[in-house]
Design a protein around this motif. Structure first.
Motif, PDB file in Angstrom:
ATOM      1  N   GLU A   1      36.116  37.068  36.038  1.00 28.62           N
ATOM      2  CA  GLU A   1      36.328  35.442  36.851  1.00 28.62           C
ATOM      3  C   GLU A   1      37.906  34.992  36.634  1.00 28.62           C
ATOM      4  N   GLU A   2      38.567  34.853  37.140  1.00 22.32           N
ATOM      5  CA  GLU A   2      39.916  33.837  37.248  1.00 22.32           C
ATOM      6  C   GLU A   2      40.052  32.801  36.453  1.00 22.32           C
ATOM      7  N   CYS A   3      41.168  32.373  35.722  1.00 19.78           N
ATOM      8  CA  CYS A   3      41.516  31.401  34.852  1.00 19.78           C
ATOM      9  C   CYS A   3      42.769  30.747  35.779  1.00 19.78           C
ATOM     10  N   HIS A   4      42.933  29.422  35.153  1.00 14.65           N
ATOM     11  CA  HIS A   4      44.580  29.038  35.801  1.00 14.65           C
ATOM     12  C   HIS A   4      45.243  30.109  35.005  1.00 14.65           C
ATOM     13  N   PRO A   5      46.476  30.356  35.332  1.00 11.47           N
ATOM     14  CA  PRO A   5      47.528  31.381  34.946  1.00 11.47           C
ATOM     15  C   PRO A   5      48.119  30.465  33.478  1.00 11.47           C
ATOM     16  N   ASP A   6      48.105  29.642  33.193  1.00 11.38           N
ATOM     17  CA  ASP A   6      48.584  28.543  32.524  1.00 11.38           C
ATOM     18  C   ASP A   6      48.088  28.943  30.936  1.00 11.38           C
ATOM     19  N   LEU A   7      46.120  29.198  31.285  1.00 12.91           N
ATOM     20  CA  LEU A   7      45.668  29.091  30.317  1.00 12.91           C
ATOM     21  C   LEU A   7      45.560  30.963  30.103  1.00 12.91           C
ATOM     22  N   ALA A   8      46.111  31.865  30.590  1.00 17.21           N
ATOM     23  CA  ALA A   8      45.576  33.692  30.551  1.00 17.21           C
ATOM     24  C   ALA A   8      45.959  33.737  28.893  1.00 17.21           C
ATOM     25  N   HIS A   9      47.260  33.373  28.375  1.00 16.71           N
ATOM     26  CA  HIS A   9      47.257  33.593  27.090  1.00 16.71           C
ATOM     27  C   HIS A   9      46.186  33.339  26.583  1.00 16.71           C
ATOM     28  N   LYS A  10      45.138  32.668  26.579  1.00 17.21           N
ATOM     29  CA  LYS A  10      43.850  32.336  25.500  1.00 17.21           C
ATOM     30  C   LYS A  10      42.618  33.391  25.715  1.00 17.21           C
ATOM     31  N   TYR A  11      42.859  34.204  26.529  1.00 21.04           N
ATOM     32  CA  TYR A  11      41.794  35.788  27.039  1.00 21.04           C
ATOM     33  C   TYR A  11      41.885  36.608  26.774  1.00 21.04           C
ATOM     34  N   GLY A  12      41.042  37.366  26.741  1.00 17.63           N
ATOM     35  CA  GLY A  12      41.441  39.231  27.638  1.00 17.63           C
ATOM     36  C   GLY A  12      41.392  39.742  28.640  1.00 17.63           C
ATOM     37  N   ILE A  13      42.853  39.789  29.426  1.00 18.80           N
ATOM     38  CA  ILE A  13      43.219  39.981  31.094  1.00 18.80           C
ATOM     39  C   ILE A  13      42.922  41.090  31.108  1.00 18.80           C
ATOM     40  N   VAL A  14      42.735  41.333  32.307  1.00 19.60           N
ATOM     41  CA  VAL A  14      42.703  43.216  32.702  1.00 19.60           C
ATOM     42  C   VAL A  14      44.367  42.786  34.088  1.00 19.60           C
ATOM     43  N   GLY A  15      44.267  44.180  33.674  1.00 19.25           N
ATOM     44  CA  GLY A  15      45.180  44.373  35.267  1.00 19.25           C
ATOM     45  C   GLY A  15      44.597  45.365  36.607  1.00 19.25           C
ATOM     46  N   MET A  16      44.890  43.880  37.776  1.00 21.34           N
ATOM     47  CA  MET A  16      44.058  44.920  38.879  1.00 21.34           C
ATOM     48  C   MET A  16      44.432  46.245  39.154  1.00 21.34           C
ATOM     49  N   GLY A  17      43.472  46.687  40.205  1.00 20.15           N
ATOM     50  CA  GLY A  17      44.104  47.901  40.444  1.00 20.15           C
ATOM     51  C   GLY A  17      43.853  48.045  42.207  1.00 20.15           C
ATOM     52  N   ASP A  18      42.848  49.594  42.920  1.00 24.37           N
ATOM     53  CA  ASP A  18      42.238  49.009  44.189  1.00 24.37           C
ATOM     54  C   ASP A  18      41.095  48.698  44.098  1.00 24.37           C
ATOM     55  N   GLU A  19      41.445  47.595  44.698  1.00 24.55           N
ATOM     56  CA  GLU A  19      39.675  46.716  45.904  1.00 24.55           C
ATOM     57  C   GLU A  19      38.304  48.428  45.406  1.00 24.55           C
ATOM     58  N   VAL A  20      37.103  48.084  45.339  1.00 25.66           N
ATOM     59  CA  VAL A  20      36.186  48.617  45.596  1.00 25.66           C
ATOM     60  C   VAL A  20      34.907  48.017  44.918  1.00 25.66           C
ATOM     61  N   GLY A  21      34.451  48.076  46.395  1.00 27.56           N
ATOM     62  CA  GLY A  21      32.614  46.818  46.094  1.00 27.56           C
ATOM     63  C   GLY A  21      33.467  45.669  46.005  1.00 27.56           C
ATOM     64  N   GLU A  22      32.575  44.681  44.948  1.00 27.82           N
ATOM     65  CA  GLU A  22      32.581  43.803  44.831  1.00 27.82           C
ATOM     66  C   GLU A  22      33.752  42.946  43.674  1.00 27.82           C
ATOM     67  N   GLY A  23      34.403  44.211  43.813  1.00 36.30           N
ATOM     68  CA  GLY A  23      35.555  44.053  42.348  1.00 36.30           C
ATOM     69  C   GLY A  23      36.735  44.862  42.671  1.00 36.30           C
ATOM     70  N   PHE A  24      37.261  45.621  41.493  1.00 35.80           N
ATOM     71  CA  PHE A  24      38.499  46.297  41.512  1.00 35.80           C
ATOM     72  C   PHE A  24      38.868  46.900  40.422  1.00 35.80           C
ATOM     73  N   LYS A  25      39.340  48.400  40.871  1.00 43.00           N
ATOM     74  CA  LYS A  25      39.693  49.143  39.056  1.00 43.00           C
ATOM     75  C   LYS A  25      41.040  48.057  38.403  1.00 43.00           C
ATOM     76  N   ILE A  26      40.336  48.499  37.551  1.00 39.62           N
ATOM     77  CA  ILE A  26      41.246  48.006  36.028  1.00 39.62           C
ATOM     78  C   ILE A  26      42.579  48.767  35.616  1.00 39.62           C
ATOM     79  N   THR A  27      43.773  48.256  36.147  1.00 40.79           N
ATOM     80  CA  THR A  27      44.685  49.264  35.295  1.00 40.79           C
ATOM     81  C   THR A  27      45.377  49.406  33.402  1.00 40.79           C
TER      82      THR A  27
END
Length: 292
Positions: free
Chosen positions: A164-190
């Motif tokens: 789920e989304e967080c405010h960009p300024d808080l991204a350093h607090k979490y495990g973050i994924v890179g976004m690839g191609d869209e698929v269904g209700e989500g996306f491939k993780i890069t």
């Protein structure tokens, strides 16, 4: 794509000490603290059951036996409720009981991290994909987070994590994924980055505590070196698994409450109480008065 193997089992790591809730958790497991009128762990089990999970594997520690008792029959209680004519309460208790043999409990003798807790379930899970639900993270969504993940898994196979989304300024607090191609209700993780330095995160989508993983993760965790906090980290194992298997991210659109924190626990109680017709009218005006 080859046939996607069904996810039948779920792992729930419940060995944590709950030190952030002391003294409440000195004798009561944090997973048994109540949200309105049900323990946190029961909500998580119900979410998994609604998604089609047939077998629940609890990775426990000392002083956690009450969790096992909660999901068992209490004959004396049932007899008392029946004798007093409390049919609604008795029906609720009976409805929450799992099928015989559908729950397993194994011990994590030492607090060596989430990755180690998952590895402790290896012999019960066997050579099957499995769901992993962190009981601290409580999801509020009409469909259920894991149900949505199952739909995406049916399309992608491989591994799926809820994000789920967080405010960009808080991204350093979490495990973050890179976004690839869209698929269904989500996306491939890069890519996956644990607590990236400020300004370096590949996105603002973070992993929020729900996973569908392939069994190859167990072999990786068995040899995984200790990472942050001198613990065996699941994220480190997933990064190694991602070298040979695909990951997809399911966009969770509901509300997530971290019930391992005091503010998250209080927010969850308020949110779930306000979502119930039998309680909302009783507390709504009082909450406004307290805030005022």
């Amino acid at each position: 794509m080859s046939t996607v193997k069904k996810v039948r089992k779920a792992v729930l790591p419940v060995a944590g000490l709950g030190t952030r809730f002391l003294p409440a958790t000195k004798a009561v497991p944090k997973e048994m603290l109540t949200i309105v009128d049900k323990p946190v762990v029961q909500y998580v089990v119900e979410e998994a059951a609604a998604a089609g999970i047939e077998h629940f594997v609890f990775v426990t520690g000392r002083n956690k036996a009450v969790i096992e008792d909660h999901f068992d029959i209490q004959f004396e209680l049932n007899e008392t409720l029946e004798a007093r004519g409390k049919t609604a309460e008795l029906a609720n208790i009976k409805a929450m009981l799992p099928k015989a043999g559908s729950m397993s409990f194994t011990r994590q003798q030492e607090p060596l991290g989430l990755g180690h807790a998952v590895w402790c379930a290896r012999d019960i899970i066997g050579d099957e994909p499995f769901a992993l639900l962190l009981p601290d993270m409580l999801m509020q969504d009409a469909r259920g987070c894991l149900s949505g993940m199952m739909n995406l898994y049916a399309q992608t196979g491989g591994n799926v994590v809820s994000v789920e989304e967080c405010h960009p300024d808080l991204a350093h607090k979490y495990g973050i994924v890179g976004m690839g191609d869209e698929v269904g209700e989500g996306f491939k993780i890069t890519e996956m980055v644990e607590k990236p330095a400020k300004g370096t995160a590949p996105s603002n989508w973070f992993i929020n505590g729900r996973y569908i993983l392939q069994p190859e993760i167990f072999d990786i965790l068995e040899t995984q070196e200790r990472g942050a906090g001198n613990e065996i980290q699941l994220t480190d194992g997933m990064l190694r698994l991602a070298e040979s298997q695909e990951f997809a991210g399911y966009r969770f659109r509901g509300n997530t409450f971290d019930c391992g924190s005091k503010d998250g626990f209080i927010k969850a109680n308020l949110a779930f109480a306000l979502a119930r017709d039998d309680i909302r009218a009783l507390i709504e005006d009082d909450l406004r008065a307290l805030i005022g």
